[in-house]
Design a protein around this motif. Structure first.
Motif, PDB file in Angstrom:
ATOM      1  N   TYR A   1       0.836  -1.203   0.000  1.00  0.00           N
ATOM      2  CA  TYR A   1       0.000   0.000   0.000  1.00  0.00           C
ATOM      3  C   TYR A   1       0.866   1.247   0.000  1.00  0.00           C
ATOM      4  O   TYR A   1       2.015   1.235   0.441  1.00  0.00           O
ATOM      5  N   SER A   2       0.295   2.337  -0.488  1.00  0.00           N
ATOM      6  CA  SER A   2       0.961   3.637  -0.369  1.00  0.00           C
ATOM      7  C   SER A   2       0.319   4.467   0.738  1.00  0.00           C
ATOM      8  O   SER A   2       0.890   5.445   1.204  1.00  0.00           O
ATOM      9  N   TYR A   3      -0.892   4.072   1.163  1.00  0.00           N
ATOM     10  CA  TYR A   3      -1.558   4.731   2.286  1.00  0.00           C
ATOM     11  C   TYR A   3      -2.532   3.736   2.887  1.00  0.00           C
ATOM     12  O   TYR A   3      -3.116   2.923   2.173  1.00  0.00           O
TER      13      TYR A   3
ATOM     14  N   MET B   1      -1.789   4.197   9.877  1.00  0.00           N
ATOM     15  CA  MET B   1      -0.408   4.221   9.419  1.00  0.00           C
ATOM     16  C   MET B   1       0.524   3.622  10.475  1.00  0.00           C
ATOM     17  O   MET B   1       0.171   3.520  11.650  1.00  0.00           O
TER      18      MET B   1
ATOM     19  N   TYR C   1       7.374   9.223  10.814  1.00  0.00           N
ATOM     20  CA  TYR C   1       7.359  10.315   9.843  1.00  0.00           C
ATOM     21  C   TYR C   1       8.740  10.950   9.759  1.00  0.00           C
ATOM     22  O   TYR C   1       9.607  10.698  10.591  1.00  0.00           O
TER      23      TYR C   1
ATOM     24  N   ILE D   1       3.453  -1.452   3.664  1.00  0.00           N
ATOM     25  CA  ILE D   1       3.245  -0.101   3.149  1.00  0.00           C
ATOM     26  C   ILE D   1       4.557   0.499   2.679  1.00  0.00           C
ATOM     27  O   ILE D   1       5.606   0.295   3.307  1.00  0.00           O
TER      28      ILE D   1
ATOM     29  N   PRO E   1       5.040   8.702   4.709  1.00  0.00           N
ATOM     30  CA  PRO E   1       4.550   7.799   3.690  1.00  0.00           C
ATOM     31  C   PRO E   1       4.660   8.381   2.300  1.00  0.00           C
ATOM     32  O   PRO E   1       4.577   9.586   2.127  1.00  0.00           O
TER      33      PRO E   1
ATOM     34  N   LYS F   1       3.363   9.543  -1.125  1.00  0.00           N
ATOM     35  CA  LYS F   1       2.058  10.052  -1.508  1.00  0.00           C
ATOM     36  C   LYS F   1       1.406   9.135  -2.521  1.00  0.00           C
ATOM     37  O   LYS F   1       2.068   8.581  -3.385  1.00  0.00           O
ATOM     38  N   LYS F   2       0.101   9.034  -2.432  1.00  0.00           N
ATOM     39  CA  LYS F   2      -0.621   8.200  -3.365  1.00  0.00           C
ATOM     40  C   LYS F   2      -0.590   8.831  -4.739  1.00  0.00           C
ATOM     41  O   LYS F   2      -0.825  10.018  -4.882  1.00  0.00           O
TER      42      LYS F   2
END
Length: 504
Positions: free
Chosen positions: A382-384, A388, A398, A472, A500, A502-503
């Motif tokens: 996953y990207s998001y 999280m 982060y 992720i 993360p 970004k989508k």
């Protein structure tokens, strides 16, 4: 041109122009993606935008109030209240996208927009060393509450509410905010200590051209004893460094918002603000040394996590451990034993830099993840996700804190190297870091330093989607400058973090 030659040219040109159109079509999404990246607007960044002279949000609100014109219609109709306005500070420090979030009408909304549009150019906000767009939402008051308005003059000189260089505490405390200084002087009355009276208090006072604190007044009160305690704390302030306008010291009216909260008040943990910290080298190291995995975990091939909530007091002491998830009776008992034996944490601190109690949690894996377990490439990455990743102590994964884990190479300082290393990696469903790679390098030593730091990230609480752990993709940008070498810790910390991806 002869017809035959014309047809030959057309036959050659057609494929060329078709190829050119394909290139343009392919380039357009990339350009749009680049523009989208540049246009991202943050609400919080490592270095928030400030007006010249600093002063934080207080200075921004004061600068808007100073430019505010109370509309005649509102004055005639006795319209009062607060207008909330949002705006964006661009990477160049300009102000754009001014919008009224909540208005009161009678011309006050338009007056607020006009005041914000007259703000001077900001010192832009920065994320990972790069100037970015940041949004603000602030109130404007119509008219100022009774007693809040600044006197027009003091000792024959104009009194300002915002100046190029706002008043500060004298050295060596010039970095300490005035709110923190007042809160440090504050003696809580019994009403606050017993949690019978808690809430905001706003106080105003003038700092004259010599730095003296004059005429403190309560604008928004809480209780008589509370208000008097705040006034007494303001009067204890030392002589300040006066504000300056045009290179000359001038009187400045300040309005300080304060929160009077009982010392026994327990805040919910906010990973980006109020959050206590486990002592180095971190929770995972503590678990490796102290976790006694129950036999049933191996015999029954049991695997999971036990979440325990607890309170970290202002002293750093851990109290009130309570199970929030269940795995097995032995696992639960072992998790509670570990938490009750925790050493003292570094407590959370409020906006006035005072230690406060927070409710924290820790996720304890049973058994601890095996870094030698092969990573299954076939799993969707996953990207998001809905939830999280966090570190085991609940702190966020982060970007900014990863720099604490980087050993900055001597070559950065010796060769005056400036730039950013970008990297990607996966946090898998077990919370382990997988497939770290450099996506934008700077130099061999810098790139390796980032990869080494990523390799030290301890197992995390993995991302979750639809109630199950999922892998992720994460990204981190690490700036390298000669000054970062001297600022870096001599040894890496085992709790870096990244943001993360970004989508797309």
């Amino acid at each position: 041109m002869k017809p035959r030659l014309r047809h030959a040219f057309s036959a050659l040109a057609a494929p060329f122009f078709a190829f050119l159109l394909v290139l343009l079509a392919l380039a357009r999404p990339s350009a749009a993606q680049g523009e989208a990246e540049e246009e991202k607007v943050y609400t919080y960044v490592e270095q928030m935008p400030t007006l010249p002279g600093n002063g934080g949000n207080q200075a921004i609100v004061a600068a808007i109030q100073e430019r505010l014109v109370y509309p005649e219609q509102a004055r005639r109709d006795n319209v009062t209240g607060r207008v909330f306005v949002s705006f964006t500070v661009t990477p160049t420090g300009g102000v754009k996208s001014i919008k009224v979030v909540k208005g009161i009408g009678a011309g006050c909304d338009e007056a607020t927009v006009a005041a914000v549009s007259q703000l001077p150019r900001f010192i832009p906000g920065k994320q990972n060393g790069r100037a970015v767009s940041v949004s603000f939402t602030v109130p404007a008051t119509f008219p100022p509450a009774s007693g809040a308005s600044a006197p027009a003059t003091l000792d024959g000189a104009r009194v300002y509410s915002y100046v190029e260089q706002m008043p500060t505490l004298p050295a060596p405390n010039e970095k300490t905010t005035l709110q923190a200084a007042v809160m440090k002087n504050l003696v809580f009355p019994a009403e606050v200590r017993d949690a019978k009276s808690e809430g905001p208090v706003q106080v105003t006072f003038v700092v004259d051209a010599k730095g003296n604190v004059r005429d403190p007044k309560i604008v928004t009160g809480l209780c008589p004893a509370c208000d008097e305690a705040v006034l007494a704390a303001v009067r204890k302030l030392p002589r300040l460094v006066p504000g300056q306008q045009g290179g000359q010291p001038v009187p400045v009216n300040l309005a300080l918002p304060l929160q009077l909260i009982s010392p026994n008040h327990v805040y919910p943990a906010d990973p980006r603000g109020l959050h206590a910290t486990f002592p180095a080298p971190g929770v995972y190291d503590y678990l490796k040394r102290n976790l006694r995995v129950p036999a049933v975990v191996a015999t029954e091939k049991l695997q999971g996590r036990v979440r325990v909530e607890f309170i970290v007091r202002p002293s750093g002491k851990v109290e009130g451990a309570e199970l929030k998830t269940h795995l097995c009776t032995s696992c639960d008992a072992e998790a509670l034993r570990l938490v009750n034996a925790f050493p003292a944490w570094a407590p959370a601190r409020d906006n006035a830099d005072q230690p406060v109690a927070t409710r924290q949690f820790v996720d304890i894996p049973m058994p601890l993840p095996d870094p030698n377990k092969p990573f299954v490439d076939g799993d969707k990455v996953y990207s998001y996700a809905e939830s999280m990743p966090t570190f085991l102590d609940g702190s966020p994964v982060y970007g900014p804190s990863i720099q604490q884990a980087v050993r900055y190479p001597e070559a950065v300082k010796r060769e005056n190297i400036n730039g950013t290393v970008s990297a990607e990696y996966i946090i898998d469903a077990d919370g382990l870091v997988r497939k770290p790679r450099i996506t934008r390098g700077l130099c061999t030593s810098c790139d390796q330093a980032v990869l080494d730091a990523l390799a030290q990230i301890c197992p995390c609480t993995p991302a979750q989607q639809n109630g199950r752990p999922v892998p992720i993709q994460m990204r981190v940008d690490v700036p390298f400058t000669p000054s970062s070498v001297s600022a870096a810790a001599p040894a890496p910390v085992k709790k870096p973090a990244a943001s993360p991806v970004k989508k797309k």
